[in-house]
Design an enzyme around this catalytic site. Structure first.
Site, PDB file in Angstrom:
ATOM      1  CE  LYS A 116      -3.213  -2.939   0.006  1.00 55.49           C
ATOM      2  NZ  LYS A 116      -3.792  -3.352  -1.269  1.00 55.49           N
ATOM      3  CE  LYS A 159      -5.963   3.697   5.823  1.00 51.94           C
ATOM      4  NZ  LYS A 159      -6.455   4.091   4.497  1.00 51.94           N
ATOM      5  N   GLY A 165      -8.159  -3.729   2.547  1.00 50.61           N
ATOM      6  CA  GLY A 165      -9.491  -4.189   2.916  1.00 50.61           C
ATOM      7  C   GLY A 165      -9.809  -3.994   4.386  1.00 50.61           C
ATOM      8  CD  GLU A 201      -3.856   6.927   4.058  1.00 55.73           C
ATOM      9  OE1 GLU A 201      -5.022   6.639   4.433  1.00 55.73           O
ATOM     10  OE2 GLU A 201      -3.403   6.603   2.959  1.00 55.73           O
ATOM     11  CE  LYS A 202      -7.835  15.751   8.982  1.00 51.82           C
ATOM     12  NZ  LYS A 202      -7.730  15.461  10.435  1.00 51.82           N
ATOM     13  CB  ILE A 204     -11.356  10.707   5.625  1.00 51.32           C
ATOM     14  CG1 ILE A 204     -10.009  11.010   4.932  1.00 51.32           C
ATOM     15  CG2 ILE A 204     -12.501  11.486   4.990  1.00 51.32           C
ATOM     16  CD1 ILE A 204      -9.559  12.449   4.969  1.00 51.32           C
ATOM     17  CG  HIS A 209     -15.904   1.614  -0.255  1.00 51.98           C
ATOM     18  ND1 HIS A 209     -14.976   0.784   0.320  1.00 51.98           N
ATOM     19  CD2 HIS A 209     -15.942   1.271  -1.558  1.00 51.98           C
ATOM     20  CE1 HIS A 209     -14.478  -0.024  -0.613  1.00 51.98           C
ATOM     21  NE2 HIS A 209     -15.063   0.254  -1.757  1.00 51.98           N
ATOM     22  NE  ARG A 293     -11.026  -8.960  -4.787  1.00 50.10           N
ATOM     23  CZ  ARG A 293     -10.546  -8.159  -3.847  1.00 50.10           C
ATOM     24  NH1 ARG A 293      -9.246  -8.037  -3.667  1.00 50.10           N
ATOM     25  NH2 ARG A 293     -11.365  -7.456  -3.078  1.00 50.10           N
ATOM     26  NE  ARG A 339     -20.487  -8.410  -0.928  1.00 49.48           N
ATOM     27  CZ  ARG A 339     -19.159  -8.333  -0.827  1.00 49.48           C
ATOM     28  NH1 ARG A 339     -18.525  -9.086   0.078  1.00 49.48           N
ATOM     29  NH2 ARG A 339     -18.476  -7.515  -1.588  1.00 49.48           N
TER      30      ARG A 339
HETATM   31  C1  MV4 Z   1      -9.487   5.195   5.793  1.00 47.48           C
HETATM   32  C2  MV4 Z   1     -10.579   5.728   6.490  1.00 47.48           C
HETATM   33  C3  MV4 Z   1     -10.496   7.028   6.904  1.00 47.48           C
HETATM   34  N1  MV4 Z   1      -9.400   7.746   6.664  1.00 47.48           N
HETATM   35  N2  MV4 Z   1      -8.401   5.950   5.569  1.00 47.48           N
HETATM   36  C4  MV4 Z   1     -11.033   0.721   5.391  1.00 47.48           C
HETATM   37  C5  MV4 Z   1     -10.895  -0.206   4.228  1.00 47.48           C
HETATM   38  C6  MV4 Z   1      -9.726   0.286   3.477  1.00 47.48           C
HETATM   39  N3  MV4 Z   1      -9.799   0.017   2.098  1.00 47.48           N
HETATM   40  C7  MV4 Z   1      -9.717   1.751   3.764  1.00 47.48           C
HETATM   41  N4  MV4 Z   1     -10.467   1.933   4.969  1.00 47.48           N
HETATM   42  C8  MV4 Z   1     -10.562   3.149   5.523  1.00 47.48           C
HETATM   43  N5  MV4 Z   1      -9.498   3.950   5.322  1.00 47.48           N
HETATM   44  C9  MV4 Z   1      -8.375   7.194   6.008  1.00 47.48           C
HETATM   45  N6  MV4 Z   1      -7.278   7.924   5.797  1.00 47.48           N
HETATM   46  C10 MV4 Z   1     -11.684   4.926   6.708  1.00 47.48           C
HETATM   47  C11 MV4 Z   1     -11.668   3.618   6.252  1.00 47.48           C
HETATM   48  C12 MV4 Z   1     -12.812   2.850   6.613  1.00 47.48           C
HETATM   49  C13 MV4 Z   1     -13.693   2.432   5.699  1.00 47.48           C
HETATM   50  C14 MV4 Z   1     -13.504   2.712   4.376  1.00 47.48           C
HETATM   51  C15 MV4 Z   1     -14.378   2.279   3.455  1.00 47.48           C
HETATM   52  C16 MV4 Z   1     -15.480   1.558   3.864  1.00 47.48           C
HETATM   53  C17 MV4 Z   1     -15.696   1.248   5.175  1.00 47.48           C
HETATM   54  C18 MV4 Z   1     -14.808   1.692   6.111  1.00 47.48           C
HETATM   55  C19 MV4 Z   1     -15.036   1.389   7.437  1.00 47.48           C
HETATM   56  C20 MV4 Z   1     -14.152   1.814   8.333  1.00 47.48           C
HETATM   57  C21 MV4 Z   1     -13.038   2.537   7.935  1.00 47.48           C
END
Ligand code: MV4
Length: 449
Positions: A116, A159, A165, A201-202, A204, A209, A293, A339
């Site tokens: 990542k 992270k 994921g 990372e900050k 958010i 998503h 994928r 799902r």
């Molecule tokens: C984040 C975030 C907030 N800020 N990164 C979780 C899955 C991964 N692909 C990225 N994720 C997140 N990254 C920053 N800088 C919040 C999440 C996150 C999240 C993202 C997408 C869908 C559901 C989530 C549930 C919790 C946290």
């Protein structure tokens, strides 16, 4: 075009791939574990080979057995589906070394996106927006982390570079908790992925998503398709996906889609992949990761575009030219996927394997079912618990929700616990009906009230 494809997977996705092969007049070889002899993918394929014991590490992850099955059956390509070996660079490499086409991107693409930190770095270089943060790995004993976090602004998120994921992430709200969170994250990352590197990372808050399907051919052409909104998740497991996103405007779609396309172009991506972004309250978007994928939620994109993504994936892997032009793709309506898992939503989603008695899966206008289960089938306890995907298509969001509710009402699954009732609750929820919920929706509106 390939003459015979081996499918290195099971469940609904193995069935989905077999069907795409049949539409392309390609012969199919199923592989299966000892407990999967009666599985639907074994019945649907032209040929089936047992590759090992029940545990996935001895069967669906058993590379020597799978390669041997491909050689014995005379397959010329392997489709990995999702999960199992789909993003395993070593497997992609072994396939190619054995003269078997891996139906997916190059091992270099998988590698670049699997790490990542390198993925985010590459995106920054390509001009794709990323979240402010550490620009590389952080270490708990580096005194600079405090200034870095302060500058970024709390909360921050730690992270794992080998994660993805949602695995191995930690939110830090204040300076006091920072050092410890990094140590914990490093320890977890080392145990889970064999790589202790973490980055900052900050964080958010209340993100959405949003992900874009991308496609690429080996001649350097790329395209993006309209987004999927996957904000309805529980512990990083998606439960409901829809397309288009209720939050999207044509202008933002074009901007994010072009960014996704440039991600694919930057790594000379071949076949199909997904670029994941988070979108904040103000409409700012940031690159999160790329999945190299075909994904579980691909049908919602198929329904609203009329494009068969698995067919496209196979054709692109076989060296055909990409014929999709993003700007010409029309959004034909709205699609939602629920799902259905063999899990008990009332007892913290514990898996509920076992024999299915009576079974009725819905149909009728606008309803598509992607599933591998049948009446009398026994769901083994060894693999993931997805038993069916219900995809509802409508001319607009409201029609697709109404059709989904109709379908959910028709479902009958005896013998095992499942998540149908939870989906009915979500579909009836007022906030969901308004559209555009954030990833906080499930914990906030469904589980805590
Ligand atoms: C984040 C975030 C907030 N800020 N990164 C979780 C899955 C991964 N692909 C990225 N994720 C997140 N990254 C920053 N800088 C919040 C999440 C996150 C999240 C993202 C997408 C869908 C559901 C989530 C549930 C919790 C946290």
């Amino acid at each position: 075009m390939f003459k015979k494809v081996l499918i290195a997977n099971r469940g609904e996705i193995a069935c989905r791939i077999i069907r795409a092969c049949r539409d392309l007049s390609i012969k199919t070889v199923a592989v299966h574990s000892e407990v999967d002899r009666e599985s639907m993918h074994v019945k649907l394929a032209d040929q089936a080979i047992c590759v090992g014991h029940a545990s996935a590490s001895e069967s669906y992850l058993n590379i020597p057995s799978i390669i041997a099955a491909a050689e014995i059956s005379g397959a010329d390509a392997i489709h990995p589906g999702y999960g199992f070996l789909a993003e395993n660079t070593y497997f992609a490499e072994v396939c190619e070394a054995c003269g078997l086409k891996f139906i997916g991107p190059s091992k270099e693409s998988i590698e670049q996106m699997g790490d990542k930190i390198s993925a985010v770095e590459l995106m920054k270089k390509s001009g794709v927006p990323t979240v402010p943060g550490s620009n590389g790995s952080v270490s708990a004993d580096d005194p600079k982390i405090f200034a870095m976090a302060k500058k970024t602004g709390y909360p921050v998120i730690i992270k794992a570079t080998a994660g993805g994921g949602g695995k191995g992430m930690r939110i830090v709200v204040s300076e006091e908790a920072l050092q410890n969170a990094i140590i914990m994250a490093q320890t977890e990352a080392k145990a889970a992925f064999g790589n202790p590197d973490v980055y900052m990372e900050k964080y958010i808050e209340e993100p959405h998503h949003i992900e874009f399907q991308v496609l690429g051919d080996k001649y350097g052409r790329t395209a993006y398709l309209p987004e999927r909104d996957c904000s309805i998740q529980r512990r990083h497991q998606k439960l409901v996906e829809e397309s288009p996103s209720p939050l999207m405007s044509p202008a933002l779609r074009k901007k994010m889609g072009k960014a996704a396309k440039s991600v694919a172009a930057a790594i000379k991506y071949v076949t199909v992949g997904t670029v994941e972004f988070i979108l904040d309250k103000k409409g700012h978007f940031y690159f999160m990761e790329m999945n190299t994928r075909i994904q579980v939620e691909h049908p919602v994109t198929e329904m609203i575009t009329g494009i068969d993504l698995v067919k496209e994936q196979i054709k692109l892997a076989a060296g055909e030219k990409l014929s999709i032009i993003s700007e010409k793709v029309k959004i034909l309506g709205h699609a939602i996927e629920c799902r259905i898992n063999a899990e008990d939503p009332d007892t913290d989603f514990i898996p509920s394997p076992g024999k299915i008695g009576k079974l009725f899966l819905p149909g009728g206008p606008g309803i598509r079912i992607d599933s591998h289960v049948y009446s009398g089938y026994t769901i083994p306890p060894f693999y993931d618990s997805l038993i069916a995907k219900i995809i509802a298509f409508g001319s607009d969001r409201n029609e697709s929700v109404i059709r989904m509710q109709r379908a959910l009402r028709e479902v009958e699954i005896e013998g095992i616990k499942n998540t149908v009732s939870l989906h009915s609750k979500i579909m009836a929820n007022e906030t969901f009906r308004k559209g555009g919920v954030s990833t906080d929706f499930l914990p906030k509106y469904i589980f805590e009230r």
